[in-house]
Design a protein around this motif. Sequence first.
Motif, mmCIF file in Angstrom:
data_model
loop_
_atom_site.group_PDB
_atom_site.id
_atom_site.type_symbol
_atom_site.label_atom_id
_atom_site.label_comp_id
_atom_site.label_asym_id
_atom_site.label_seq_id
_atom_site.Cartn_x
_atom_site.Cartn_y
_atom_site.Cartn_z
ATOM 1 N N VAL A 128 14.791 -13.786 -35.505
ATOM 2 C CA VAL A 128 15.831 -14.019 -34.644
ATOM 3 C C VAL A 128 17.325 -14.212 -35.835
ATOM 4 N N ASP A 129 17.064 -14.684 -36.706
ATOM 5 C CA ASP A 129 18.356 -15.012 -37.444
ATOM 6 C C ASP A 129 18.936 -13.543 -38.203
ATOM 7 N N HIS A 130 17.897 -12.775 -38.549
ATOM 8 C CA HIS A 130 18.510 -11.500 -39.241
ATOM 9 C C HIS A 130 19.581 -10.600 -38.309
ATOM 10 N N GLN A 155 26.410 -21.539 -36.769
ATOM 11 C CA GLN A 155 25.541 -22.605 -37.280
ATOM 12 C C GLN A 155 26.082 -24.066 -36.726
ATOM 13 N N LEU A 156 27.387 -24.195 -36.869
ATOM 14 C CA LEU A 156 28.047 -25.340 -36.673
ATOM 15 C C LEU A 156 28.251 -25.623 -35.171
ATOM 16 N N VAL A 160 26.339 -28.820 -33.289
ATOM 17 C CA VAL A 160 27.405 -29.736 -32.454
ATOM 18 C C VAL A 160 26.723 -29.623 -30.936
ATOM 19 N N GLY A 161 26.407 -28.475 -30.489
ATOM 20 C CA GLY A 161 25.831 -28.557 -29.012
ATOM 21 C C GLY A 161 24.734 -29.040 -28.696
ATOM 22 N N LEU A 162 23.761 -28.993 -30.003
ATOM 23 C CA LEU A 162 22.685 -29.491 -29.715
ATOM 24 C C LEU A 162 22.614 -31.256 -29.867
ATOM 25 N N VAL A 163 23.202 -31.604 -30.820
ATOM 26 C CA VAL A 163 23.337 -32.921 -31.054
ATOM 27 C C VAL A 163 24.226 -33.808 -29.772
ATOM 28 N N GLY A 164 25.499 -32.985 -29.481
ATOM 29 C CA GLY A 164 26.406 -33.805 -28.443
ATOM 30 C C GLY A 164 25.653 -33.528 -27.306
ATOM 31 N N LEU A 177 25.464 -23.846 -24.235
ATOM 32 C CA LEU A 177 25.096 -22.890 -23.106
ATOM 33 C C LEU A 177 25.843 -21.537 -23.555
ATOM 34 N N LEU A 178 27.051 -21.532 -24.166
ATOM 35 C CA LEU A 178 27.822 -20.548 -24.566
ATOM 36 C C LEU A 178 27.088 -20.014 -26.047
ATOM 37 N N PHE A 179 26.616 -20.821 -26.835
ATOM 38 C CA PHE A 179 26.026 -20.454 -28.017
ATOM 39 C C PHE A 179 24.643 -19.779 -27.868
#
Length: 267
Positions: A128-130, A155-156, A160-164, A177-179
Amino acid sequence: MPNNDKPVNGQDNPSFLDMLNQLPPVPPAPELDGKPGTRRLARLRAAWKESWEEGGFLYQRWEEVFQARHASWHEVANWIKAAALFGGLSLIVMMLDAAGDIASATLKGLSAVPASGAGDGSGLWGTVDHPVRVFLADQAAHLSVAPAALYASWQLTGLVGLVGGFFGNAGARIAWLLFGIGSLAMIWSAAPAGGRAAATGLAALMWALASMFALRGLTLRPVVHNHPPQFQPQFSPTLHLHAWLPAPTPAGDDFGDEPDNVHPLQR
């Protein structure tokens, strides 16, 4: 307490001159003769002691501070409101200044980071990351920014989306969602043609599992709030009956005992 200021909203505006007006006269003492500094210090000491007695300037200010804990904003003394507003504005300015410095230093640090390797793409996370690294590296070649800065920003945004979103912030959930949509698009674009569908599907599955935390408590059911109306009309039905009562019969009337052919004489 003497006060020359006009009251505002029914409250007296305290002035430091009130405390100076309460300065008691210092009796002349032989040991203070010829020592104006000592006499002035004794007068100030006496004024300090006098202002803390009941009815003094500092005594009343302390009472206002003590009562402000249990009073509403409109009942608080004006000088306490001014001090609170000034302190709050100063704190906000300091926080904005510090946040600006931190953001500027972070952006400069990300721009100065050398380009990182794209990785070998091995492992579950590498699948997924590559593709994301490859896509950002290709796009950074046409931009005046390092690939590592783009990858760090990606990544940031996800962090932020996950924690917030976990704490219920609406803006953070929109960013999450946009991420996810942007990540799926980058993986589909940069993944090898043979494993493009598998890599995108795996990324969608991992994003859906992480969304259990980022979108915690989110529901698609409409929320209905039943609030009673503020004004409830009072209906008081009233029935009005109109009864027609016959006129009273004059005294001596025998209620029609006369024959029908008898009529009173008329002139």
